[in-house]
Scaffold this motif. Structure first.
Motif, PDB file in Angstrom:
ATOM      1  N   ARG A 444       0.840  -1.217   0.000  1.00 16.22           N
ATOM      2  CA  ARG A 444       0.000   0.000   0.000  1.00 16.22           C
ATOM      3  C   ARG A 444       0.870   1.260   0.000  1.00 16.22           C
ATOM      4  O   ARG A 444       0.577   2.235  -0.720  1.00 16.22           O
ATOM      5  N   LEU A 445       1.953   1.260   0.778  1.00 18.96           N
ATOM      6  CA  LEU A 445       2.862   2.412   0.794  1.00 18.96           C
ATOM      7  C   LEU A 445       3.478   2.626  -0.580  1.00 18.96           C
ATOM      8  O   LEU A 445       3.678   3.762  -1.019  1.00 18.96           O
ATOM      9  N   GLN A 446       3.799   1.539  -1.250  1.00 20.00           N
ATOM     10  CA  GLN A 446       4.343   1.652  -2.602  1.00 20.00           C
ATOM     11  C   GLN A 446       3.359   2.287  -3.545  1.00 20.00           C
ATOM     12  O   GLN A 446       3.727   3.083  -4.422  1.00 20.00           O
ATOM     13  N   SER A 447       2.073   1.999  -3.345  1.00 22.18           N
ATOM     14  CA  SER A 447       1.061   2.500  -4.291  1.00 22.18           C
ATOM     15  C   SER A 447       0.872   4.006  -4.204  1.00 22.18           C
ATOM     16  O   SER A 447       0.426   4.632  -5.178  1.00 22.18           O
ATOM     17  N   ILE A 448       1.238   4.632  -3.041  1.00 22.79           N
ATOM     18  CA  ILE A 448       1.066   6.085  -2.900  1.00 22.79           C
ATOM     19  C   ILE A 448       2.374   6.834  -3.121  1.00 22.79           C
ATOM     20  O   ILE A 448       2.412   8.060  -2.998  1.00 22.79           O
ATOM     21  N   ALA A 449       3.444   6.091  -3.442  1.00 28.24           N
ATOM     22  CA  ALA A 449       4.736   6.733  -3.675  1.00 28.24           C
ATOM     23  C   ALA A 449       4.754   7.349  -5.069  1.00 28.24           C
ATOM     24  O   ALA A 449       4.134   6.829  -6.003  1.00 28.24           O
ATOM     25  N   VAL A 455       8.569   5.451  -0.069  1.00 29.69           N
ATOM     26  CA  VAL A 455       7.699   5.796   1.048  1.00 29.69           C
ATOM     27  C   VAL A 455       7.960   4.806   2.175  1.00 29.69           C
ATOM     28  O   VAL A 455       7.999   3.590   1.946  1.00 29.69           O
ATOM     29  N   LEU A 456       8.105   5.346   3.388  1.00 23.41           N
ATOM     30  CA  LEU A 456       8.391   4.530   4.568  1.00 23.41           C
ATOM     31  C   LEU A 456       7.225   4.602   5.547  1.00 23.41           C
ATOM     32  O   LEU A 456       6.536   5.631   5.644  1.00 23.41           O
ATOM     33  N   SER A 457       7.036   3.516   6.296  1.00 26.16           N
ATOM     34  CA  SER A 457       6.146   3.579   7.452  1.00 26.16           C
ATOM     35  C   SER A 457       6.911   4.203   8.613  1.00 26.16           C
ATOM     36  O   SER A 457       8.156   4.295   8.585  1.00 26.16           O
ATOM     37  N   TYR A 458       6.168   4.622   9.651  1.00 25.92           N
ATOM     38  CA  TYR A 458       6.847   5.255  10.782  1.00 25.92           C
ATOM     39  C   TYR A 458       7.795   4.262  11.462  1.00 25.92           C
ATOM     40  O   TYR A 458       8.882   4.632  11.907  1.00 25.92           O
ATOM     41  N   GLU A 459       7.379   2.979  11.535  1.00 24.74           N
ATOM     42  CA  GLU A 459       8.231   1.977  12.179  1.00 24.74           C
ATOM     43  C   GLU A 459       9.578   1.864  11.472  1.00 24.74           C
ATOM     44  O   GLU A 459      10.621   1.658  12.106  1.00 24.74           O
ATOM     45  N   THR A 460       9.570   2.010  10.159  1.00 24.29           N
ATOM     46  CA  THR A 460      10.834   1.967   9.427  1.00 24.29           C
ATOM     47  C   THR A 460      11.585   3.291   9.571  1.00 24.29           C
ATOM     48  O   THR A 460      12.792   3.322   9.798  1.00 24.29           O
ATOM     49  N   ASP A 469      16.289  12.288   4.617  1.00 18.12           N
ATOM     50  CA  ASP A 469      15.383  13.411   4.869  1.00 18.12           C
ATOM     51  C   ASP A 469      14.019  12.986   4.369  1.00 18.12           C
ATOM     52  O   ASP A 469      13.827  12.741   3.172  1.00 18.12           O
ATOM     53  N   ALA A 470      13.038  12.841   5.262  1.00 18.64           N
ATOM     54  CA  ALA A 470      11.697  12.371   4.913  1.00 18.64           C
ATOM     55  C   ALA A 470      10.653  13.273   5.568  1.00 18.64           C
ATOM     56  O   ALA A 470      10.861  13.802   6.665  1.00 18.64           O
ATOM     57  N   SER A 471       9.554  13.442   4.891  1.00 20.20           N
ATOM     58  CA  SER A 471       8.465  14.289   5.398  1.00 20.20           C
ATOM     59  C   SER A 471       7.213  13.453   5.532  1.00 20.20           C
ATOM     60  O   SER A 471       6.931  12.598   4.691  1.00 20.20           O
ATOM     61  N   PRO A 472       6.446  13.627   6.597  1.00 24.90           N
ATOM     62  CA  PRO A 472       5.211  12.845   6.771  1.00 24.90           C
ATOM     63  C   PRO A 472       4.132  13.283   5.774  1.00 24.90           C
ATOM     64  O   PRO A 472       4.049  14.446   5.385  1.00 24.90           O
ATOM     65  N   GLY A 473       3.350  12.325   5.342  1.00 30.23           N
ATOM     66  CA  GLY A 473       2.239  12.617   4.442  1.00 30.23           C
ATOM     67  C   GLY A 473       0.914  12.472   5.166  1.00 30.23           C
ATOM     68  O   GLY A 473       0.852  12.355   6.403  1.00 30.23           O
ATOM     69  N   MET A 489       7.546  10.337   3.129  1.00 29.04           N
ATOM     70  CA  MET A 489       8.087  10.430   1.789  1.00 29.04           C
ATOM     71  C   MET A 489       9.584  10.762   1.884  1.00 29.04           C
ATOM     72  O   MET A 489       9.961  11.784   2.471  1.00 29.04           O
ATOM     73  N   VAL A 490      10.434   9.920   1.288  1.00 25.03           N
ATOM     74  CA  VAL A 490      11.874  10.165   1.289  1.00 25.03           C
ATOM     75  C   VAL A 490      12.176  11.254   0.264  1.00 25.03           C
ATOM     76  O   VAL A 490      11.873  11.115  -0.929  1.00 25.03           O
TER      77      VAL A 490
END
Length: 552
Positions: A444-449, A455-460, A469-473, A489-490
Motif C-alpha cells: 500500500r505504501l508503494q502504491s502512494i509513492a 515511502v516509509l512507514s513510521y516503524e521503518t 530526509d523524509a516528510s510525513p504525508g 516520503m523520502v
C-alpha cells in the motif's frame, strides 16, 4: 501494475531411486569379504611364534640326532680299529713276541701304533664316511715312504700361527656359504718321548726336534648343509606358504574391491554432477539465503511458519500497462528481465531475501532466515532501495539511448512489523513466503509513492531517520490494521549518509553520472574541461532571447 500470467507445461515427475539400500548391500558384502581375511591375518600372527617354537624343537632334535649318530659311528670305527689293529694284533702275536709301539706297526708282528699313527688312522676312518664331523691329523713333515699330507690354506695358516706364537691354543674358521663348515685346529706339540723317537727314527725328515716344537695340527671340521638344516623348518615353511597364499588372496580381494570402488565412485561422480546441475537449476527459483539454508540442512523442508519482526520491501513499475502497449513483446521481455536482474543483484548484495516476482513487482524482506536485528535490517533495506533508485537512473539513460522513449520508473514502499514467515502450502508443494497485514502495508505504501520515490512507514522511519530526509504525508487507513498509518516520503539522503563518490543527476534533456572514486588528476582535469564546456554552452543558450511567439 500489470500481472504476468505464466502458463507452465504439465509438470514432469522425476523419480529418484535412493542408492542407500544398494550401498548398504555393498557394505555388507565387503564386510563379509573382509572378515575372513582379518581372521586369517590374526591366525597367522598368532601361529608365527608357535611355528618358530615347533621348528626350533624339531631342528634341535634332528641336529642332536645326527650328531649323536655321527659320534656313534666315529666311536664304532675307533673301537673296531682298536679291536682289530691293537688288541687283535696283540692276541695274534706269539706269546714270546715282545709287544712294541711303532709307526709301521702293520709290518712288525705284535706291534701296535704309536699315538701319531693312531691319530692318522682315526682321521682316515672318519674321512671315509659321509659324516658331518671329520678329524684330521696332518703335518708338513711326513715320514719318508709315506704320502705327503695335502694341507689346505686353513691348515697352513694354522701351522704358521702356532709356530709364530706358541701361546695360541686353538684357531677357528668358518667356510662355505649355503653349506657352512666350522673348522677348529689345535697344535700337536712335541713331548720328550716324541723328540727321542723322531730324532732317532731313520725315516724322520727332521732330526733336531725339541720339546714344545709344533709337529703338526689336528683339525676337527663340523659341517651342516643347508639342505639338511632346512628340513627342520617345515613348520615355518608351511607358515610362510600359508602367509603367501593369504597375502595373494588379500591382494586379489583388494584389487577386486578397488575395481568395485572405482565403479561406485564413477557412479557417485555422475550422480553428484547430476545433482549439482539440478541444484544450480533449482537455485534459480529460490532466494540465495533460502537455497543455502535448505541445502546446508539449517532449515527443514516442511510446512511450518514462525512470527518474526521483518522489514518488508515492495516495488512496482509505474504505468507498466501503458509501457507494455508501446513495446514489442520481445523488447519488453528483454528490458523487464534486465531490470529484474539488476534489482535482484542489488537486493542480494544487501542481504535481502527475494520472496517473489509478481509480474513487474518485487517483494523482498529482511530479517529471515538471517537477521542483524530489526534496526539494522531496516537500515539495510533502505540502503538497498536507494541503491536501486540510483541504478535505475543509469538504466533509464541507457534505455533512452536504446530508443525507449519512456523507460521504467519505479516506486517503492518499505514497512517494518511482525509477519508470519516460513513454508506455506502442502506436503507436496510449498512456498517460502510471508503473510500478514504488515506485508500488505508495504504494498500500500508503494502504491502512494511518486514515480522514482520511496515511502516509509513510521516503524521503518524511526530506525533510519539519521540516514534520510523524509516528510510525513497524509494519514491512510488499511484493512487489518487498526492504527492510522502515517507515510513518510523520502526526499533525499542526509549529508552524513550520502555517498559522495558518485554524483547522479537526471532531468528532462539531461543525464549525469559521475564516479569520482579513484579519479586521477589527469582524468579529473579532462572531465572538468568537459563539464565547463557544457556549462558554457548552457550559458550561451540562456543568453539568446527566445523567438516571439514561443515559450520557454
Amino acid at each position: 501494475m500489470q500481472p504476468l500470467v505464466v502458463t507452465s507445461a504439465k509438470p514432469r515427475v522425476i523419480a529418484v531411486t535412493s542408492a542407500q539400500p544398494a550401498s548398504e548391500g555393498n557394505n555388507s558384502v565387503r564386510e563379509r569379504r573382509i572378515w575372513p581375511a582379518a581372521i586369517a591375518v590374526v591366525l597367522l600372527l598368532a601361529a608365527l611364534p608357535a611355528a618358530v617354537v615347533l621348528d626350533l624343537r624339531d631342528f634341535t632334535h634332528q641336529l642332536s640326532e645326527r650328531q649323536a649318530n655321527d659320534i656313534s659311528k666315529i666311536i664304532t670305527d675307533i673301537r673296531t680299529f682298536y679291536a682289530t689293529d691293537v688288541v687283535g694284533r696283540i692276541l695274534q702275536a706269539d706269546p714270546h713276541t715282545k709287544i712294541t709301539a711303532t709307526d709301521n706297526y702293520r709290518d712288525v708282528a705284535g706291534a701296535i701304533p704309536i699315538p701319531a699313527t693312531f691319530s692318522l688312522e682315526i682321521g682316515r676312518l672318519t674321512s671315509s664316511r659321509d659324516n658331518t664331523v671329520r678329524y684330521e691329523f696332518v703335518s708338513d713333515y711326513p715320514f719318508a715312504g709315506r704320502p705327503p699330507h695335502n694341507l689346505d690354506d686353513f691348515q697352513l695358516k694354522a701351522l704358521a700361527s702356532f709356530r709364530a706364537d706358541p701361546n695360541i691354543q686353538t684357531l677357528e674358521a668358518t667356510e662355505g656359504g649355503w653349506s657352512p663348515t666350522v673348522r677348529l685346529a689345535s697344535p700337536i706339540r712335541m713331548t720328550a718321548a716324541c723328540v727321542a723317537c723322531h730324532n732317532s727314527h731313520p725315516d724322520s725328515p727332521k732330526k733336531d726336534w725339541k720339546v714344545g716344537d709344533i709337529r703338526g695340527i689336528q683339525s676337527v671340521s663340523v659341517s651342516q648343509p643347508l639342505s639338511q638344516g632346512s628340513i627342520g623348518f617345515h613348520y615355518l615353511f608351511a607358515y610362510f606358504a600359508a602367509a603367501l597364499a593369504t597375502g595373494v588372496a588379500f591382494i586379489v580381494m583388494q584389487w577386486r574391491q578397488s575395481r568395485e570402488l572405482a565403479l561406485v565412485n564413477g557412479e557417485l561422480k555422475e550422480a553428484n554432477n547430476f545433482l549439482a546441475t539440478v541444484s544450480l537449476k533449482i537455485a534459480k527459483y529460490l532466494s540465495p539465503e533460502i537455497y543455502k539454508s535448505v541445502f546446508s540442512g539449517e532449515r527443514d523442508v516442511k510446512v511450518t511458519a514462525e512470527r518474526k519482526k521483518l522489514t518488508i520491501f515492495f516495488s512496482d513499475i509505474v504505468d507498466f500497462t501503458a509501457t507494455t502497449e508501446r513495446m514489442q513483446p520481445e523488447e519488453l521481455t528483454a528490458h523487464l528481465n534486465e531490470y529484474l536482474t539488476e534489482m535482484s543483484h542489488i537486493a542480494i548484495s544487501n542481504g535481502a531475501t527475494v520472496d517473489k516476482f509478481i509480474g513487474d513487482a518485487i517483494l523482498a524482506f529482511f530479517g529471515d532466515p538471517q537477521t542483524l536485528g530489526p534496526r539494522e535490517d531496516a537500515r539495510a533495506c533502505l540502503r538497498m532501495a536507494l541503491a536501486m533508485q540510483k541504478r535505475l537512473e543509469y538504466l533509464q539513460v541507457k534505455w533512452r539511448q536504446q530508443g525507449i522513449e519512456h523507460p521504467f520508473r519505479v516506486r517503492m514502499g518499505i514497512n517494518t512489523g511482525y509477519c508470519n514467515v516460513g513454508n506455506f502450502g502442502s506436503e507436496d508443494r510449498m512456498d517460502y513466503t510471508i503473510i500478514g497485514a504488515e506485508a500488505n502495508l508495504a504494498a500500500r505504501l508503494q502504491s502512494i509513492a511518486p514515480a522514482g520515490g520511496i515511502v516509509l512507514s513510521y516503524e521503518t522511519y524511526a530506525n533510519v531517520r539519521d540516514m534520510v530526509d523524509a516528510s510525513p504525508g497524509e494519514q491512510i487507513s488499511m484493512k487489518g490494521i487498526s492504527r492510522p498509518i502515517v507515510p513518510y516520503m523520502v526526499r533525499g539522503v542526509l549529508e552524513q549518509a550520502r555517498d559522495d563518490t558518485v554524483i547522479t543527476e537526471t532531468d528532462e534533456g539531461m543525464s549525469l553520472t559521475l564516479d569520482t572514486a579513484g579519479l586521477d588528476p589527469a582524468r579529473g582535469a579532462r572531465l572538468r574541461d568537459k563539464l565547463q564546456s557544457a556549462l558554457a554552452q548552457l550559458e550561451a543558450k540562456l543568453a539568446v532571447p527566445s523567438p516571439k511567439g514561443t515559450s520557454g
